[in-house]
Design a protein around this motif. Structure first.
Motif, mmCIF file in Angstrom:
data_model
loop_
_atom_site.group_PDB
_atom_site.id
_atom_site.type_symbol
_atom_site.label_atom_id
_atom_site.label_comp_id
_atom_site.label_asym_id
_atom_site.label_seq_id
_atom_site.Cartn_x
_atom_site.Cartn_y
_atom_site.Cartn_z
ATOM 1 N N ASN A 1 55.651 74.228 63.402
ATOM 2 C CA ASN A 1 54.932 75.431 62.998
ATOM 3 C C ASN A 1 55.764 76.299 62.063
ATOM 4 O O ASN A 1 55.278 76.736 61.017
ATOM 5 N N ASP A 2 56.999 76.534 62.424
ATOM 6 C CA ASP A 2 57.862 77.386 61.598
ATOM 7 C C ASP A 2 58.094 76.764 60.222
ATOM 8 O O ASP A 2 58.079 77.464 59.204
ATOM 9 N N HIS B 1 55.009 77.189 58.171
ATOM 10 C CA HIS B 1 54.927 78.555 57.635
ATOM 11 C C HIS B 1 55.846 78.708 56.426
ATOM 12 O O HIS B 1 55.458 79.292 55.413
ATOM 13 N N SER C 1 54.292 77.029 53.486
ATOM 14 C CA SER C 1 53.192 77.849 52.986
ATOM 15 C C SER C 1 53.710 78.983 52.106
ATOM 16 O O SER C 1 53.166 79.253 51.028
ATOM 17 N N ALA D 1 52.285 72.291 54.344
ATOM 18 C CA ALA D 1 52.270 73.281 55.421
ATOM 19 C C ALA D 1 51.233 72.908 56.475
ATOM 20 O O ALA D 1 51.520 72.917 57.676
ATOM 21 N N CYS E 1 51.602 72.085 60.509
ATOM 22 C CA CYS E 1 50.845 72.850 61.507
ATOM 23 C C CYS E 1 49.986 71.907 62.356
ATOM 24 O O CYS E 1 49.881 72.091 63.573
ATOM 25 N N ALA F 1 49.674 80.060 67.258
ATOM 26 C CA ALA F 1 50.400 80.395 66.014
ATOM 27 C C ALA F 1 50.232 79.298 64.985
ATOM 28 O O ALA F 1 50.091 79.577 63.786
ATOM 29 N N TYR G 1 46.752 79.537 63.486
ATOM 30 C CA TYR G 1 46.714 80.662 62.537
ATOM 31 C C TYR G 1 47.410 80.304 61.230
ATOM 32 O O TYR G 1 46.868 80.521 60.148
ATOM 33 N N ASN G 2 48.641 79.762 61.329
ATOM 34 C CA ASN G 2 49.379 79.436 60.116
ATOM 35 C C ASN G 2 48.667 78.368 59.283
ATOM 36 O O ASN G 2 48.725 78.405 58.056
ATOM 37 N N ALA H 1 47.380 78.958 55.355
ATOM 38 C CA ALA H 1 48.242 78.199 54.427
ATOM 39 C C ALA H 1 47.581 77.999 53.075
ATOM 40 O O ALA H 1 46.451 77.931 52.869
#
Length: 67
Positions: free
Chosen positions: A28-29, A32, A35, A43, A47, A59, A62-63, A67
């Motif tokens: 996830n990070d 992000h 993105s 990205a 995710c 999260a 959402y990301n 993106a």
């Protein structure tokens, strides 16, 4: 200088994801970060990997959406 930081971040995340492939937070990070660097396709892929590991990880959802 920013390019150097990006390369360091990219290699660091790659190493961490190789060492801990089941950590949805890393994917996830990194998604992000990709993105923010203007790489939405990559990205979204990270995710999606985070959501594959933990389908309830909000999260990552959402990301992926932003993106």
């Amino acid at each position: 200088m920013r390019h150097c930081r990006w390369e360091l971040s990219h290699s660091s995340y790659s190493a961490l994801m190789s060492e801990f492939p089941g950590r949805c937070e890393l994917h996830n990070d990194f998604g992000h970060l990709l993105s923010m660097k203007g790489q939405p396709e990559q990205a979204v892929a990270h995710c999606l990997k985070a959501l594959e590991i933990d389908p309830d990880y909000a999260a990552a959802a959402y990301n992926m959406a932003v993106a």
